[in-house]
Design a protein around this motif. Structure first.
Motif, PDB file in Angstrom:
ATOM      1  N   PRO A   1       0.834  -1.206   0.000  1.00  0.00           N
ATOM      2  CA  PRO A   1       0.000   0.000   0.000  1.00  0.00           C
ATOM      3  C   PRO A   1       0.873   1.261   0.000  1.00  0.00           C
ATOM      4  N   LYS A   2       0.466   2.226  -0.828  1.00  0.00           N
ATOM      5  CA  LYS A   2       1.223   3.482  -0.868  1.00  0.00           C
ATOM      6  C   LYS A   2       1.005   4.271   0.424  1.00  0.00           C
ATOM      7  N   LEU A   3       1.853   5.270   0.625  1.00  0.00           N
ATOM      8  CA  LEU A   3       1.755   6.070   1.843  1.00  0.00           C
ATOM      9  C   LEU A   3       0.761   7.216   1.659  1.00  0.00           C
ATOM     10  N   LYS A   4       0.061   7.511   2.755  1.00  0.00           N
ATOM     11  CA  LYS A   4      -0.710   8.756   2.831  1.00  0.00           C
ATOM     12  C   LYS A   4      -0.025   9.577   3.912  1.00  0.00           C
ATOM     13  N   ILE A   5       0.289  10.817   3.626  1.00  0.00           N
ATOM     14  CA  ILE A   5       1.023  11.617   4.611  1.00  0.00           C
ATOM     15  C   ILE A   5       0.146  12.782   5.055  1.00  0.00           C
ATOM     16  N   ARG A   6       0.020  12.903   6.367  1.00  0.00           N
ATOM     17  CA  ARG A   6      -0.775  14.024   6.894  1.00  0.00           C
ATOM     18  C   ARG A   6       0.160  14.889   7.728  1.00  0.00           C
ATOM     19  N   PHE A   7       0.291  16.129   7.335  1.00  0.00           N
ATOM     20  CA  PHE A   7       1.238  17.005   8.027  1.00  0.00           C
ATOM     21  C   PHE A   7       0.749  18.443   7.961  1.00  0.00           C
ATOM     22  N   ALA A   8       0.791  19.125   9.097  1.00  0.00           N
ATOM     23  CA  ALA A   8       0.473  20.564   9.110  1.00  0.00           C
ATOM     24  C   ALA A   8       1.289  21.218  10.215  1.00  0.00           C
ATOM     25  N   TYR A   9       1.636  22.476  10.022  1.00  0.00           N
ATOM     26  CA  TYR A   9       2.313  23.213  11.088  1.00  0.00           C
ATOM     27  C   TYR A   9       1.294  23.663  12.128  1.00  0.00           C
ATOM     28  N   SER A  10       1.718  23.660  13.407  1.00  0.00           N
ATOM     29  CA  SER A  10       0.840  24.114  14.492  1.00  0.00           C
ATOM     30  C   SER A  10       0.961  25.637  14.637  1.00  0.00           C
ATOM     31  N   GLU A  11       0.152  26.193  15.525  1.00  0.00           N
ATOM     32  CA  GLU A  11       0.256  27.644  15.792  1.00  0.00           C
ATOM     33  C   GLU A  11       1.644  27.994  16.316  1.00  0.00           C
ATOM     34  N   LYS A  12       2.154  27.101  17.186  1.00  0.00           N
ATOM     35  CA  LYS A  12       3.488  27.349  17.757  1.00  0.00           C
ATOM     36  C   LYS A  12       4.556  27.307  16.644  1.00  0.00           C
ATOM     37  N   ASP A  13       4.400  26.334  15.716  1.00  0.00           N
ATOM     38  CA  ASP A  13       5.345  26.252  14.588  1.00  0.00           C
ATOM     39  C   ASP A  13       5.273  27.537  13.762  1.00  0.00           C
ATOM     40  N   GLN A  14       4.039  28.025  13.574  1.00  0.00           N
ATOM     41  CA  GLN A  14       3.860  29.239  12.755  1.00  0.00           C
ATOM     42  C   GLN A  14       4.533  30.434  13.424  1.00  0.00           C
ATOM     43  N   ALA A  15       4.471  30.465  14.775  1.00  0.00           N
ATOM     44  CA  ALA A  15       5.125  31.576  15.489  1.00  0.00           C
ATOM     45  C   ALA A  15       6.645  31.506  15.270  1.00  0.00           C
ATOM     46  N   VAL A  16       7.198  30.281  15.266  1.00  0.00           N
ATOM     47  CA  VAL A  16       8.641  30.129  14.993  1.00  0.00           C
ATOM     48  C   VAL A  16       8.948  30.591  13.561  1.00  0.00           C
ATOM     49  N   ILE A  17       8.070  30.227  12.627  1.00  0.00           N
ATOM     50  CA  ILE A  17       8.291  30.612  11.216  1.00  0.00           C
ATOM     51  C   ILE A  17       8.323  32.141  11.095  1.00  0.00           C
ATOM     52  N   ASP A  18       7.413  32.817  11.820  1.00  0.00           N
ATOM     53  CA  ASP A  18       7.400  34.289  11.753  1.00  0.00           C
ATOM     54  C   ASP A  18       8.729  34.861  12.262  1.00  0.00           C
TER      55      ASP A  18
END
Ligand SMILES: Cc1cc2nc3c(=O)[nH]c(=O)nc-3n(C[C@H](O)[C@H](O)[C@H](O)COP(=O)(O)OP(=O)(O)OC[C@H]3O[C@@H](n4cnc5c(N)ncnc54)[C@H](O)[C@@H]3O)c2cc1C
Length: 482
Positions: free
Chosen positions: A363-380
């Motif tokens: 079976p192929k992979l399904k990938i679920r990934f999202a940045y959290s609010e905390k990750d977004q604050a680091v990105i800023d």
């Protein structure tokens, strides 16, 4: 073990046939030959050399390149890029290119090899003293140093600017580049490191290696490992017997095998983590520097107020392709690579998609990934961090019509995915124990990026190698010498 098949196979690396391997039972079987698998093989053979223990290696890909791509004399930057893109397979929904070949992604990696900071290691299930010992060994066998940029005017001047303008902790980047000259008759033909250097050293002791051999399942009986199922591109299946199996098939490949095997584990495939990657491109003018430019690679490490690392590298492609004449152009490009710390979250995960089966019946992979609010604050913070670092370095960032002067890449393009078989003590939140053994299964280990428990901010490979060496020592001590 190797000689019978080696005599039949005229390749740059002696190979065994899967059929020969199916007749044996291995003490340790390593799956994958990238950073983790290569380090595992090197250490096992260094420790076990002439002991008579049977070591086997299975590699999904083939003999793509005999060395890191930049060691090839005729290589241009553009050619290296197109070879990489031709060879790469992209998992769905997460843009991290995978290389199925002997050497894995170390054939193309960027060689930056910093340690995780002490604060990032603080919560890890491995004592700091041991991390320190294994980091030292990893740096030694990967020839990590800051020598490559020594004497470069571009490096020295930009570093001084940074250190004098708010970044006293900026350093020459530790790089896995062996600048030792050829000596005692041993030719150094691999300055840019790949795991093929370890395969070469491993050839001093017997082991079997089969290519085009994709492991699809790890097989266990009553909680003990007994071997693996293998599938070849021409549709053959084999079962290879082994008392110990080390999966080093990458952050996607190892959990895919475990999930397909039905191995139980609440954290297997979970906690997919990376570094948020902010890029900036700047311009340096040749007239500001002495005649001989030299390569540039600087690291600004994380600090309490900086949950990120910034690398500054260049100029353009000439910092690595040294054989080409450098055109006397007045302006050169310099890249800023920001790596932001990312939270480990259970919902970021890979799963098997039973409705979508690949050509090997997996079976192929399904990938679920999202940045959290905390990750977004680091990105800023990181977006501003790249702009501030460029200003301190005296390098003007360039905006284009389709992107600003500093911008976030899609997840995966930074090539730093980790965590899907993370180490830990609690089977609810970790897939392996602190030595890389799958919780509750005797003889089944993982040794690749997937075991790294938290992202920190440092590029992952040196850490993966340090942990793989430690797992190898554990296997020798507790599984082979007991
Ligand atoms: C362009 C680029 C630049 C990079 N730059 C840096 C950098 O500067 N610093 C840094 O730290 N990291 C960098 N990286 C990331 C680095 O390459 C990885 O961290 C490292 O290679 C991961 O090691 P690994 O053992 O987990 O996986 P890999 O090196 O990808 O090895 C996995 C191996 O498993 C094999 N395999 C997969 N599935 C199976 C299967 N089912 N059966 C048998 N074999 C299998 C693959 O063919 C491969 O040989 C970069 C990566 C890329 C692509």
């Amino acid at each position: 073990m190797r000689n019978d098949s080696a005599s039949r196979t005229a390749q740059w690396l002696p190979l065994a046939s899967l059929e020969d391997m199916a007749d044996k039972e291995y003490d340790v079987l390593v799956v994958g030959t990238g950073a983790g698998g290569g380090a595992m093989l090197w250490r096992l053979l260094e420790r076990l050399g002439g002991s008579g223990k049977k070591i086997g290696v299975l590699e999904r890909g083939g003999l793509l390149l005999p060395t890191h791509v930049w060691n090839i004399a005729t290589m241009s930057d553009a050619l290296a890029d197109s070879m990489f893109l031709d060879a790469a397979s992209m998992p769905p929904d997460f843009l991290s290119p995978q290389i199925y070949a002997i050497g894995g992604r170390t054939l193309f990696w960027g060689l930056a090899a910093p340690r995780m900071s002490l604060s990032d290691l603080a919560g890890w299930p491995v004592p700091l003293r041991e991390m320190n010992d294994y980091y030292r060994l990893a740096e030694k066998i990967m020839a990590v140093s800051a020598e490559y940029t020594r004497g470069s005017s571009l490096e020295d001047i930009v570093l001084k600017r940074l250190q004098g303008s708010g970044y006293p902790d900026a350093i020459d980047a530790p790089l896995a580049i062996n600048v030792e000259p050829t000596k005692f008759g041993v030719v150094n033909s691999n300055p840019f490191f790949s795991s093929i250097v370890w395969l070469a050293e491993a050839l001093n002791a017997p082991f079997d290696l089969a290519v085009h051999s994709r492991v699809t399942e790890a097989v266990t009986e009553k909680g003990r490992t007994v071997g693996v199922c293998v599938r070849t591109p021409d549709g053959r299946n084999a079962f290879i017997k082994a008392k110990n199996v080390v999966l080093a098939a990458s952050t996607f490949g190892s959990p895919q095998i475990l999930l397909q095997s039905g191995i139980e584990g609440a954290a297997i495939g979970r906690y997919l983590t990376n570094h948020s990657r902010v890029m900036g491109f700047g311009i340096v003018r040749r007239e500001e520097f002495p005649e001989v430019f030299g390569p540039l690679h600087i690291i600004i490490p994380p600090r309490e107020d900086r949950p990120y690392q910034i690398q500054i590298a260049g100029p353009d492609g000439y910092f690595k392709v040294q054989k080409r004449i450098q055109p006397l152009q007045p302006e050169w490009g310099v890249a800023f690579y920001g790596s932001g710390r990312v939270e480990s979250r259970r919902d970021n995960r890979i799963e098997l998609d039973p409705a979508d089966i690949d050509e090997d019946g997996v079976p192929k992979l399904k990938i679920r990934f999202a940045y959290s609010e905390k990750d977004q604050a680091v990105i800023d913070l990181l977006l501003q961090g790249v702009r501030d670092a460029a200003a301190a370095a005296g390098i003007a960032l360039v905006a284009e019509t389709d992107r600003p002067d500093a911008y976030l890449l899609d997840p995966g393009l930074e090539n730093h995915e980790i965590g899907t078989c993370r180490m830990g003590v609690d089977p609810q939140t970790s897939a392996t124990n602190p030595y890389g053994r799958i919780h509750g299964v005797e003889g089944l280990f993982v040794a690749d990026n997937s075991v790294i428990p938290t992202s920190g901010t440092a590029n992952p490979t040196l850490t993966t190698v340090a942990l793989a060496l430690r797992t190898a020592d554990h296997i020798v001590r507790h599984r082979l010498q007991a």
